[in-house]
Design a protein around this motif. Structure first.
Motif, PDB file in Angstrom:
ATOM      1  N   LEU A  35      39.800  39.949  26.605  1.00 25.49           N
ATOM      2  CA  LEU A  35      39.957  38.934  25.560  1.00 25.49           C
ATOM      3  C   LEU A  35      40.696  37.712  26.091  1.00 25.49           C
ATOM      4  O   LEU A  35      40.291  36.567  25.835  1.00 25.49           O
ATOM      5  CB  LEU A  35      40.706  39.529  24.373  1.00 25.49           C
ATOM      6  CG  LEU A  35      40.917  38.605  23.162  1.00 25.49           C
ATOM      7  CD1 LEU A  35      39.578  38.179  22.571  1.00 25.49           C
ATOM      8  CD2 LEU A  35      41.780  39.297  22.112  1.00 25.49           C
ATOM      9  N   LEU A  36      41.775  37.944  26.840  1.00 24.51           N
ATOM     10  CA  LEU A  36      42.554  36.844  27.414  1.00 24.51           C
ATOM     11  C   LEU A  36      41.717  36.036  28.392  1.00 24.51           C
ATOM     12  O   LEU A  36      41.687  34.795  28.334  1.00 24.51           O
ATOM     13  CB  LEU A  36      43.802  37.393  28.112  1.00 24.51           C
ATOM     14  CG  LEU A  36      44.666  36.379  28.864  1.00 24.51           C
ATOM     15  CD1 LEU A  36      45.257  35.344  27.910  1.00 24.51           C
ATOM     16  CD2 LEU A  36      45.781  37.083  29.643  1.00 24.51           C
ATOM     17  N   VAL A  37      41.021  36.725  29.278  1.00 25.23           N
ATOM     18  CA  VAL A  37      40.203  36.042  30.287  1.00 25.23           C
ATOM     19  C   VAL A  37      39.070  35.270  29.623  1.00 25.23           C
ATOM     20  O   VAL A  37      38.796  34.109  29.972  1.00 25.23           O
ATOM     21  CB  VAL A  37      39.642  37.054  31.314  1.00 25.23           C
ATOM     22  CG1 VAL A  37      38.618  36.382  32.239  1.00 25.23           C
ATOM     23  CG2 VAL A  37      40.763  37.656  32.138  1.00 25.23           C
ATOM     24  N   TYR A  38      38.411  35.889  28.630  1.00 23.16           N
ATOM     25  CA  TYR A  38      37.295  35.212  27.953  1.00 23.16           C
ATOM     26  C   TYR A  38      37.787  33.991  27.177  1.00 23.16           C
ATOM     27  O   TYR A  38      37.101  32.954  27.145  1.00 23.16           O
ATOM     28  CB  TYR A  38      36.578  36.188  27.025  1.00 23.16           C
ATOM     29  CG  TYR A  38      35.330  35.611  26.401  1.00 23.16           C
ATOM     30  CD1 TYR A  38      34.309  35.087  27.196  1.00 23.16           C
ATOM     31  CD2 TYR A  38      35.161  35.592  25.022  1.00 23.16           C
ATOM     32  CE1 TYR A  38      33.161  34.556  26.627  1.00 23.16           C
ATOM     33  CE2 TYR A  38      34.011  35.063  24.448  1.00 23.16           C
ATOM     34  CZ  TYR A  38      33.020  34.543  25.256  1.00 23.16           C
ATOM     35  OH  TYR A  38      31.883  34.005  24.698  1.00 23.16           O
ATOM     36  N   ALA A  39      38.965  34.094  26.562  1.00 19.17           N
ATOM     37  CA  ALA A  39      39.544  32.948  25.851  1.00 19.17           C
ATOM     38  C   ALA A  39      39.814  31.799  26.824  1.00 19.17           C
ATOM     39  O   ALA A  39      39.565  30.624  26.513  1.00 19.17           O
ATOM     40  CB  ALA A  39      40.834  33.352  25.146  1.00 19.17           C
ATOM     41  N   MET A  40      40.302  32.138  28.014  1.00 19.31           N
ATOM     42  CA  MET A  40      40.550  31.115  29.039  1.00 19.31           C
ATOM     43  C   MET A  40      39.242  30.497  29.530  1.00 19.31           C
ATOM     44  O   MET A  40      39.181  29.300  29.817  1.00 19.31           O
ATOM     45  CB  MET A  40      41.337  31.717  30.200  1.00 19.31           C
ATOM     46  CG  MET A  40      42.756  32.120  29.849  1.00 19.31           C
ATOM     47  SD  MET A  40      43.644  32.865  31.238  1.00 19.31           S
ATOM     48  CE  MET A  40      43.814  31.446  32.335  1.00 19.31           C
ATOM     49  N   ILE A  41      38.197  31.323  29.617  1.00 22.75           N
ATOM     50  CA  ILE A  41      36.878  30.810  30.015  1.00 22.75           C
ATOM     51  C   ILE A  41      36.365  29.809  28.986  1.00 22.75           C
ATOM     52  O   ILE A  41      35.904  28.713  29.337  1.00 22.75           O
ATOM     53  CB  ILE A  41      35.866  31.970  30.173  1.00 22.75           C
ATOM     54  CG1 ILE A  41      36.220  32.813  31.405  1.00 22.75           C
ATOM     55  CG2 ILE A  41      34.437  31.435  30.303  1.00 22.75           C
ATOM     56  CD1 ILE A  41      35.418  34.103  31.507  1.00 22.75           C
ATOM     57  N   LEU A  42      36.464  30.176  27.714  1.00 26.31           N
ATOM     58  CA  LEU A  42      36.007  29.278  26.642  1.00 26.31           C
ATOM     59  C   LEU A  42      36.804  27.982  26.648  1.00 26.31           C
ATOM     60  O   LEU A  42      36.234  26.881  26.624  1.00 26.31           O
ATOM     61  CB  LEU A  42      36.147  29.964  25.281  1.00 26.31           C
ATOM     62  CG  LEU A  42      35.208  31.137  24.985  1.00 26.31           C
ATOM     63  CD1 LEU A  42      35.574  31.774  23.651  1.00 26.31           C
ATOM     64  CD2 LEU A  42      33.763  30.690  24.983  1.00 26.31           C
ATOM     65  N   LEU A  43      38.124  28.103  26.680  1.00 27.91           N
ATOM     66  CA  LEU A  43      38.992  26.926  26.643  1.00 27.91           C
ATOM     67  C   LEU A  43      38.783  26.039  27.863  1.00 27.91           C
ATOM     68  O   LEU A  43      38.624  24.818  27.742  1.00 27.91           O
ATOM     69  CB  LEU A  43      40.456  27.371  26.557  1.00 27.91           C
ATOM     70  CG  LEU A  43      41.506  26.259  26.459  1.00 27.91           C
ATOM     71  CD1 LEU A  43      41.322  25.457  25.171  1.00 27.91           C
ATOM     72  CD2 LEU A  43      42.908  26.844  26.518  1.00 27.91           C
ATOM     73  N   GLY A  44      38.760  26.654  29.041  1.00 31.85           N
ATOM     74  CA  GLY A  44      38.646  25.887  30.280  1.00 31.85           C
ATOM     75  C   GLY A  44      37.312  25.186  30.434  1.00 31.85           C
ATOM     76  O   GLY A  44      37.250  23.989  30.748  1.00 31.85           O
ATOM     77  N   ASN A  45      36.210  25.910  30.196  1.00 27.48           N
ATOM     78  CA  ASN A  45      34.886  25.325  30.428  1.00 27.48           C
ATOM     79  C   ASN A  45      34.461  24.352  29.336  1.00 27.48           C
ATOM     80  O   ASN A  45      33.866  23.314  29.630  1.00 27.48           O
ATOM     81  CB  ASN A  45      33.852  26.441  30.604  1.00 27.48           C
ATOM     82  CG  ASN A  45      33.984  27.148  31.936  1.00 27.48           C
ATOM     83  OD1 ASN A  45      33.679  26.594  32.986  1.00 27.48           O
ATOM     84  ND2 ASN A  45      34.484  28.373  31.907  1.00 27.48           N
ATOM     85  N   VAL A  46      34.789  24.671  28.077  1.00 30.58           N
ATOM     86  CA  VAL A  46      34.509  23.715  27.004  1.00 30.58           C
ATOM     87  C   VAL A  46      35.357  22.466  27.207  1.00 30.58           C
ATOM     88  O   VAL A  46      34.887  21.330  27.021  1.00 30.58           O
ATOM     89  CB  VAL A  46      34.778  24.341  25.615  1.00 30.58           C
ATOM     90  CG1 VAL A  46      34.703  23.278  24.521  1.00 30.58           C
ATOM     91  CG2 VAL A  46      33.775  25.455  25.330  1.00 30.58           C
ATOM     92  N   GLY A  47      36.618  22.662  27.600  1.00 27.66           N
ATOM     93  CA  GLY A  47      37.500  21.526  27.876  1.00 27.66           C
ATOM     94  C   GLY A  47      36.989  20.654  29.006  1.00 27.66           C
ATOM     95  O   GLY A  47      36.990  19.419  28.908  1.00 27.66           O
ATOM     96  N   GLY A  67      30.002  19.487  35.373  1.00 24.56           N
ATOM     97  CA  GLY A  67      29.752  19.752  33.956  1.00 24.56           C
ATOM     98  C   GLY A  67      28.705  20.839  33.760  1.00 24.56           C
ATOM     99  O   GLY A  67      28.848  21.708  32.892  1.00 24.56           O
ATOM    100  N   ASN A  68      27.660  20.800  34.588  1.00 28.11           N
ATOM    101  CA  ASN A  68      26.634  21.841  34.517  1.00 28.11           C
ATOM    102  C   ASN A  68      27.160  23.184  35.000  1.00 28.11           C
ATOM    103  O   ASN A  68      26.768  24.234  34.474  1.00 28.11           O
ATOM    104  CB  ASN A  68      25.406  21.433  35.344  1.00 28.11           C
ATOM    105  CG  ASN A  68      24.479  20.506  34.592  1.00 28.11           C
ATOM    106  OD1 ASN A  68      23.651  20.944  33.810  1.00 28.11           O
ATOM    107  ND2 ASN A  68      24.638  19.206  34.819  1.00 28.11           N
ATOM    108  N   LEU A  69      28.055  23.164  35.981  1.00 26.03           N
ATOM    109  CA  LEU A  69      28.679  24.399  36.444  1.00 26.03           C
ATOM    110  C   LEU A  69      29.489  25.039  35.316  1.00 26.03           C
ATOM    111  O   LEU A  69      29.437  26.263  35.114  1.00 26.03           O
ATOM    112  CB  LEU A  69      29.582  24.117  37.651  1.00 26.03           C
ATOM    113  CG  LEU A  69      30.291  25.329  38.274  1.00 26.03           C
ATOM    114  CD1 LEU A  69      29.275  26.290  38.876  1.00 26.03           C
ATOM    115  CD2 LEU A  69      31.297  24.885  39.329  1.00 26.03           C
ATOM    116  N   GLU A 114      23.439  29.134  39.180  1.00 19.92           N
ATOM    117  CA  GLU A 114      24.740  28.741  39.741  1.00 19.92           C
ATOM    118  C   GLU A 114      24.703  28.702  41.262  1.00 19.92           C
ATOM    119  O   GLU A 114      25.293  27.811  41.887  1.00 19.92           O
ATOM    120  CB  GLU A 114      25.840  29.698  39.284  1.00 19.92           C
ATOM    121  CG  GLU A 114      27.188  29.383  39.905  1.00 19.92           C
ATOM    122  CD  GLU A 114      28.366  29.810  39.063  1.00 19.92           C
ATOM    123  OE1 GLU A 114      29.448  29.995  39.635  1.00 19.92           O
ATOM    124  OE2 GLU A 114      28.218  29.943  37.838  1.00 19.92           O
ATOM    125  N   ALA A 115      24.017  29.646  41.884  1.00 19.01           N
ATOM    126  CA  ALA A 115      23.924  29.671  43.346  1.00 19.01           C
ATOM    127  C   ALA A 115      23.274  28.381  43.865  1.00 19.01           C
ATOM    128  O   ALA A 115      23.777  27.756  44.816  1.00 19.01           O
ATOM    129  CB  ALA A 115      23.119  30.888  43.800  1.00 19.01           C
TER     130      ALA A 115
END
Length: 312
Positions: A35-47, A67-69, A114-115
């Protein structure tokens, strides 16, 4: 045997995702960690996507790729993490046949994209550092769009081929997938079909995805290092290395885990799950942190965005 395999295949309506073989007390800890890691993924990538889209100064090829990454990282982690977290609380840990097909298809699409995108980013840095005067001429908006579209196209074609071959297998050995998401290697362990064609297809896909992209990345960085070492000013060398070291770090983590998972013989299922965590959750979490903390332009754009929107 063929008829029996076909009958069993038609009877399969769902699978069981075994997940991590740990005691039930640790499931809560793993759930909170996911949950913590996924929340950071959402926050970081959306940000990161928000910063890139709202700041005109970041309207460059490098940030277009970045941005695409972030978009790819956000979506392929979202294909895996929510279902994995639900299964920590679920007794059945089941996933429907259609859900398993969808999960494998989307994950394969985004991880392959991604590759190729990372290879495009390496080429972009090669042009920027080795041929800076020709950068704006060579890295046109049209070329950038073509590279990104090509990445998604390669991902789509590879995913369709791998998914279609995987799910033509007969799953009469078991319904229990020894993994925390649907992947073709754990699926082939529970199949009673001849795996020769699947292994040929997977080897072919690994060869045309991993080898060309990693060669582009390695060759690009060989030229980049050679050019940077010729820069006389210490500040110039530091800036050039700072721009590229973050990208190289991401590539090393991703390719190291992928090679362990898909190139090395499948003899260690539990280690494979740990390796899978590196590219399903760890890399998508680290990408925004690495690129923002080591990038002056992104940090300035973030400060500017926070000043405009104090609530954020």
């Amino acid at each position: 045997m063929s008829e029996r395999g076909t009958d069993n295949h038609s009877e399969v309506t769902d699978f069981i995702l075994v997940g991590f073989r740990v005691c039930s007390e640790l499931h809560i800890l793993l759930f909170l960690l996911f949950l913590l890691v996924y929340a950071m993924i959402l926050l970081g990538n959306v940000g990161m996507m928000t910063i890139i889209m709202t700041d005109p100064r970041l309207n460059t090829p490098m940030y277009f790729f970045l941005g695409n990454l972030s978009f790819i990282d956000l979506f392929y982690s979202s294909v895996i993490a929510p279902k994995a977290m639900i299964n920590f609380w679920s007794e059945s840990k089941s996933i429907s046949f259609a859900g398993c097909v969808t999960q494998l298809f989307l994950f394969a699409l985004f991880i392959v994209a991604e590759a190729f995108l990372l290879a495009a980013m390496a080429y972009d840095r090669f042009i920027a550092i080795c041929n800076p005067l020709l950068y704006s001429v060579q890295m046109t908006a049209r070329l950038c769009m073509q590279l990104v579209a090509g990445s998604y196209l390669c991902g789509s074609v590879s995913s369709i081929l791998l998914t279609s071959v995987t799910f033509t297998l007969s799953f009469c050995a078991s319904r229990a997938i020894d993994h925390f998401y649907c992947d073709y290697r754990p699926l082939q362990r529970i199949s009673c079909s001849d795996l020769y064609f699947l292994k040929v297809v997977s080897f072919f896909l690994c060869s045309i995805i991993i080898l060309p992209t990693i060669i582009v990345i390695i060759v690009s960085y060989m030229y980049i290092v050679s050019t940077v070492l010729k820069i006389r000013s210490t500040e110039g060398r530091k800036k050039a290395f700072s721009t590229c070291s973050s990208h190289l770090g991401v590539v090393s983590v991703l390719y190291g885990a992928v090679i362990f998972m898909y190139v090395i013989p499948d003899r260690f299922p539990e280690l494979s799950k740990v390796a899978s965590l590196c590219y399903t959750l760890v890399t998508p979490m680290l990408n925004p942190l690495i690129y923002s903390l080591r990038n002056k332009d992104v940090k300035e754009a973030l400060k500017k965005l926070l000043k405009k929107n104090p609530i954020l």
